[in-house]
Design a protein around this motif. Sequence first.
Motif, PDB file in Angstrom:
ATOM      1  N   LEU A 167      -2.572  -2.053  12.009  1.00 61.01           N
ATOM      2  CA  LEU A 167      -3.235  -2.049  10.709  1.00 61.01           C
ATOM      3  C   LEU A 167      -3.892  -3.390  10.426  1.00 61.01           C
ATOM      4  CD1 LEU A 167      -0.458  -0.198   8.673  1.00 61.01           C
ATOM      5  CD2 LEU A 167      -2.784   0.638   9.005  1.00 61.01           C
ATOM      6  N   ALA A 168      -3.159  -4.468  10.674  1.00 60.19           N
ATOM      7  CA  ALA A 168      -3.692  -5.809  10.414  1.00 60.19           C
ATOM      8  C   ALA A 168      -4.887  -6.115  11.316  1.00 60.19           C
ATOM      9  CB  ALA A 168      -2.596  -6.853  10.618  1.00 60.19           C
ATOM     10  N   LYS A 169      -4.788  -5.728  12.566  1.00 62.28           N
ATOM     11  CA  LYS A 169      -5.876  -5.981  13.517  1.00 62.28           C
ATOM     12  C   LYS A 169      -7.145  -5.240  13.125  1.00 62.28           C
ATOM     13  CE  LYS A 169      -6.844  -6.095  18.474  1.00 62.28           C
ATOM     14  NZ  LYS A 169      -6.340  -5.747  19.820  1.00 62.28           N
ATOM     15  N   ALA A 170      -6.967  -4.078  12.473  1.00 63.31           N
ATOM     16  CA  ALA A 170      -8.118  -3.292  12.027  1.00 63.31           C
ATOM     17  C   ALA A 170      -8.688  -3.795  10.711  1.00 63.31           C
ATOM     18  CB  ALA A 170      -7.714  -1.827  11.887  1.00 63.31           C
ATOM     19  N   GLY A 171      -8.054  -4.820  10.125  1.00 64.73           N
ATOM     20  CA  GLY A 171      -8.576  -5.420   8.907  1.00 64.73           C
ATOM     21  C   GLY A 171      -7.847  -5.046   7.638  1.00 64.73           C
ATOM     22  N   ALA A 172      -6.790  -4.245   7.740  1.00 65.10           N
ATOM     23  CA  ALA A 172      -6.032  -3.864   6.556  1.00 65.10           C
ATOM     24  C   ALA A 172      -5.175  -5.033   6.077  1.00 65.10           C
ATOM     25  CB  ALA A 172      -5.136  -2.664   6.866  1.00 65.10           C
ATOM     26  N   GLY A 173      -4.853  -5.020   4.787  1.00 68.29           N
ATOM     27  CA  GLY A 173      -3.962  -6.041   4.249  1.00 68.29           C
ATOM     28  C   GLY A 173      -4.612  -7.359   3.935  1.00 68.29           C
ATOM     29  N   ALA A 174      -5.949  -7.382   3.771  1.00 66.87           N
ATOM     30  CA  ALA A 174      -6.635  -8.615   3.394  1.00 66.87           C
ATOM     31  C   ALA A 174      -6.668  -8.719   1.878  1.00 66.87           C
ATOM     32  CB  ALA A 174      -8.048  -8.630   3.963  1.00 66.87           C
ATOM     33  N   ILE A 175      -6.055  -9.759   1.329  1.00 64.74           N
ATOM     34  CA  ILE A 175      -6.036  -9.983  -0.119  1.00 64.74           C
ATOM     35  C   ILE A 175      -6.420 -11.438  -0.374  1.00 64.74           C
ATOM     36  CG2 ILE A 175      -4.659  -9.919  -2.223  1.00 64.74           C
ATOM     37  CD1 ILE A 175      -2.807  -7.909  -0.888  1.00 64.74           C
ATOM     38  N   SER A 197       1.375  -6.735   3.887  1.00 63.48           N
ATOM     39  CA  SER A 197       1.930  -5.375   3.881  1.00 63.48           C
ATOM     40  C   SER A 197       3.259  -5.381   3.147  1.00 63.48           C
ATOM     41  CB  SER A 197       2.124  -4.854   5.306  1.00 63.48           C
ATOM     42  OG  SER A 197       3.107  -5.610   6.003  1.00 63.48           O
ATOM     43  N   TYR A 198       3.718  -4.169   2.811  1.00 60.11           N
ATOM     44  CA  TYR A 198       5.014  -4.016   2.156  1.00 60.11           C
ATOM     45  C   TYR A 198       5.756  -2.873   2.851  1.00 60.11           C
ATOM     46  CZ  TYR A 198       8.578  -3.539  -1.458  1.00 60.11           C
ATOM     47  OH  TYR A 198       9.774  -3.489  -2.120  1.00 60.11           O
ATOM     48  N   THR A 199       7.055  -3.043   3.081  1.00 63.49           N
ATOM     49  CA  THR A 199       7.836  -2.059   3.826  1.00 63.49           C
ATOM     50  C   THR A 199       9.065  -1.627   3.033  1.00 63.49           C
ATOM     51  OG1 THR A 199       7.149  -3.083   5.907  1.00 63.49           O
ATOM     52  CG2 THR A 199       9.028  -1.592   5.992  1.00 63.49           C
ATOM     53  N   LEU A 200       9.290  -0.323   3.019  1.00 65.84           N
ATOM     54  CA  LEU A 200      10.498   0.259   2.447  1.00 65.84           C
ATOM     55  C   LEU A 200      11.225   1.041   3.536  1.00 65.84           C
ATOM     56  CD1 LEU A 200       9.205   1.664  -0.967  1.00 65.84           C
ATOM     57  CD2 LEU A 200      10.834  -0.202  -0.674  1.00 65.84           C
ATOM     58  N   SER A 201      12.536   0.958   3.563  1.00 65.03           N
ATOM     59  CA  SER A 201      13.320   1.729   4.535  1.00 65.03           C
ATOM     60  C   SER A 201      13.819   3.011   3.890  1.00 65.03           C
ATOM     61  CB  SER A 201      14.519   0.900   5.026  1.00 65.03           C
ATOM     62  OG  SER A 201      14.072  -0.248   5.711  1.00 65.03           O
ATOM     63  N   GLY A 202      13.846   4.078   4.688  1.00 63.47           N
ATOM     64  CA  GLY A 202      14.304   5.358   4.165  1.00 63.47           C
ATOM     65  C   GLY A 202      14.661   6.316   5.277  1.00 63.47           C
ATOM     66  N   THR A 203      14.761   7.576   4.928  1.00 64.24           N
ATOM     67  CA  THR A 203      15.135   8.611   5.887  1.00 64.24           C
ATOM     68  C   THR A 203      14.056   9.678   5.944  1.00 64.24           C
ATOM     69  OG1 THR A 203      17.472   8.249   5.391  1.00 64.24           O
ATOM     70  CG2 THR A 203      16.895  10.299   6.511  1.00 64.24           C
ATOM     71  N   VAL A 227      -3.236  -2.587   1.646  1.00 65.86           N
ATOM     72  CA  VAL A 227      -4.474  -2.428   0.890  1.00 65.86           C
ATOM     73  C   VAL A 227      -5.650  -2.505   1.856  1.00 65.86           C
ATOM     74  CG1 VAL A 227      -5.954  -3.459  -0.883  1.00 65.86           C
ATOM     75  CG2 VAL A 227      -3.483  -3.369  -1.210  1.00 65.86           C
ATOM     76  N   VAL A 228      -6.637  -1.616   1.647  1.00 67.67           N
ATOM     77  CA  VAL A 228      -7.776  -1.517   2.567  1.00 67.67           C
ATOM     78  C   VAL A 228      -9.059  -1.344   1.763  1.00 67.67           C
ATOM     79  CG1 VAL A 228      -8.773  -0.198   4.486  1.00 67.67           C
ATOM     80  CG2 VAL A 228      -6.301  -0.354   4.255  1.00 67.67           C
ATOM     81  N   ARG A 229     -10.137  -1.966   2.213  1.00 70.74           N
ATOM     82  CA  ARG A 229     -11.448  -1.689   1.619  1.00 70.74           C
ATOM     83  C   ARG A 229     -11.803  -0.225   1.897  1.00 70.74           C
ATOM     84  NH1 ARG A 229     -14.080  -6.960   4.403  1.00 70.74           N
ATOM     85  NH2 ARG A 229     -13.207  -8.536   3.008  1.00 70.74           N
ATOM     86  N   LYS A 230     -12.295   0.452   0.873  1.00 72.51           N
ATOM     87  CA  LYS A 230     -12.536   1.892   0.981  1.00 72.51           C
ATOM     88  C   LYS A 230     -13.474   2.231   2.122  1.00 72.51           C
ATOM     89  CE  LYS A 230     -13.838   5.907  -1.802  1.00 72.51           C
ATOM     90  NZ  LYS A 230     -14.283   6.368  -3.150  1.00 72.51           N
ATOM     91  N   ASN A 231     -14.515   1.418   2.312  1.00 70.85           N
ATOM     92  CA  ASN A 231     -15.475   1.745   3.365  1.00 70.85           C
ATOM     93  C   ASN A 231     -14.971   1.375   4.761  1.00 70.85           C
ATOM     94  OD1 ASN A 231     -15.718  -1.002   3.020  1.00 70.85           O
ATOM     95  ND2 ASN A 231     -17.799  -0.925   2.216  1.00 70.85           N
ATOM     96  N   GLU A 232     -13.759   0.817   4.860  1.00 75.08           N
ATOM     97  CA  GLU A 232     -13.150   0.557   6.164  1.00 75.08           C
ATOM     98  C   GLU A 232     -11.952   1.471   6.416  1.00 75.08           C
ATOM     99  OE1 GLU A 232     -12.204  -3.592   6.374  1.00 75.08           O
ATOM    100  OE2 GLU A 232     -14.296  -4.235   6.252  1.00 75.08           O
ATOM    101  N   LYS A 233     -11.722   2.390   5.480  1.00 75.59           N
ATOM    102  CA  LYS A 233     -10.540   3.257   5.521  1.00 75.59           C
ATOM    103  C   LYS A 233     -10.459   4.079   6.806  1.00 75.59           C
ATOM    104  CE  LYS A 233     -10.898   6.810   2.837  1.00 75.59           C
ATOM    105  NZ  LYS A 233     -11.072   7.981   3.728  1.00 75.59           N
ATOM    106  N   ASP A 234     -11.544   4.716   7.195  1.00 73.79           N
ATOM    107  CA  ASP A 234     -11.510   5.607   8.363  1.00 73.79           C
ATOM    108  C   ASP A 234     -11.162   4.842   9.637  1.00 73.79           C
ATOM    109  OD1 ASP A 234     -12.139   7.694   6.695  1.00 73.79           O
ATOM    110  OD2 ASP A 234     -14.273   7.726   7.217  1.00 73.79           O
ATOM    111  N   GLU A 264     -11.571  -5.906  -5.122  1.00 74.37           N
ATOM    112  CA  GLU A 264     -11.411  -7.072  -4.263  1.00 74.37           C
ATOM    113  C   GLU A 264     -12.084  -8.282  -4.909  1.00 74.37           C
ATOM    114  OE1 GLU A 264     -11.864  -7.820   0.476  1.00 74.37           O
ATOM    115  OE2 GLU A 264     -13.652  -7.180  -0.562  1.00 74.37           O
ATOM    116  N   ILE A 265     -11.637  -9.469  -4.559  1.00 70.61           N
ATOM    117  CA  ILE A 265     -12.316 -10.684  -4.996  1.00 70.61           C
ATOM    118  C   ILE A 265     -13.774 -10.611  -4.533  1.00 70.61           C
ATOM    119  CG2 ILE A 265     -12.426 -13.195  -4.726  1.00 70.61           C
ATOM    120  CD1 ILE A 265      -9.382 -13.128  -4.324  1.00 70.61           C
ATOM    121  N   PRO A 266     -14.755 -10.845  -5.431  1.00 69.18           N
ATOM    122  CA  PRO A 266     -16.171 -10.693  -5.055  1.00 69.18           C
ATOM    123  C   PRO A 266     -16.549 -11.548  -3.847  1.00 69.18           C
ATOM    124  CG  PRO A 266     -15.949 -10.967  -7.425  1.00 69.18           C
ATOM    125  CD  PRO A 266     -14.599 -11.248  -6.835  1.00 69.18           C
TER     126      PRO A 266
END
Length: 370
Positions: free
Chosen positions: A155-163, A170-176, A206-213, A239-241
């Motif tokens: 995800l990070a390599k694809a550009g996700a999580g830029a703030i 990123s944020y992680t929750l553990s579950g079942t 968090v991802v820019r909408k036009n980079e979602k796919d 996003e910050i302009p």
Amino acid sequence: MKIPNGHQIIEEFEKWSPKYLAMEGDPIGLHVGTLNKKIERVLVTLDVNDEVVEEAIAKGAGLIIAHHPPIFRPLKNLQTDFPQGRLMEKLIKSDIAVYAAHTNLDVAVGGVNDLLATALGLKNTKVLVPTYEAELVKIAVFVPETHEEAVREALAKAGAGAIGDYEACSYTLSGTGRFRPTNDADPYIGEAGKMEVTAESKVEVVVRKNEKDRVIKAMISAHPYEEVAYDVFTLENKEIPMGLGRVGTLETPMTLAEFAEWTKQQLAVPALRVVGAPDTVIKKVAVLGGDGNKYIQQAKRSGADVYVTGDLYFHVAQDAQDIGLNVVDPGHHVEKVMIQGVVDHMSKQQPTWQCEFLPSETNTEPFRFM
């Protein structure tokens, strides 16, 4: 190590400097040749002229990444009796592709204007002329704990999580997780017809909408499950302009005369033009690479003590003088900072590629200072 093709190189480049950041009508992208080939060497240059093409041939480059588009206006013909036609002919015969990243590289974080601001030693920089504000989405994906790190890295390599100034957030929750594979399934975990219970993590980015796919595609490629469970949420926060130019502060104030000498030294120019009184104290600086004539009002409104830009027109210099804006014009060619900047960025992004990014050593500055 593998030799990448041109499409892979440009795909990686456009994660940093996407086309949608470019100003409307800017002729960016592939100008000459094909990207559908293996490329072992890429020459990075400010401009594409005959000397640069000869350099690319001598260095065995199959691709040139340039800042200034070699075809800025539509061609009416391609006659090889004239300089531009001969240039295109040489590129095609030598099987050298040319890709241009112009205003998108100006706007990009870490691009031309950030490189200029860094060279001038500016701190706490902000965008001078906002041009783009991305819509954001949040992607939440459920992944077995054994593959959580691999998916987060993808995800990070694809550009996700830029703030803002942070990346790979990123944020992680553990579950079942619970599921029952059908007879037609080919499960990574579990057996057909039996309920499976497994420890899973929910990873949110968090991802820019036009980079979602593109981000979702990278996420699915790294995910072990046959069917990936994920959610996409539309966010109201923006996003910050992003935009052209930067405004920042000097660590130590200096006079306009001192700042002009500092600019000459830092941007490696033999001469420059200055508007304003030499003894004016400079603390806040606006900088915009290339031709920044139309943005003197934005520079003034930013509170800058001086505006650093190129190609200043005579009457615009008079207008700047009238509104009390000091200007330092080091020329258009200072955008050459992008050469090493692109080389450094691309070399770091893909250290496993068998591909060299080479800085052009050809001086394309047309002016000589006497």
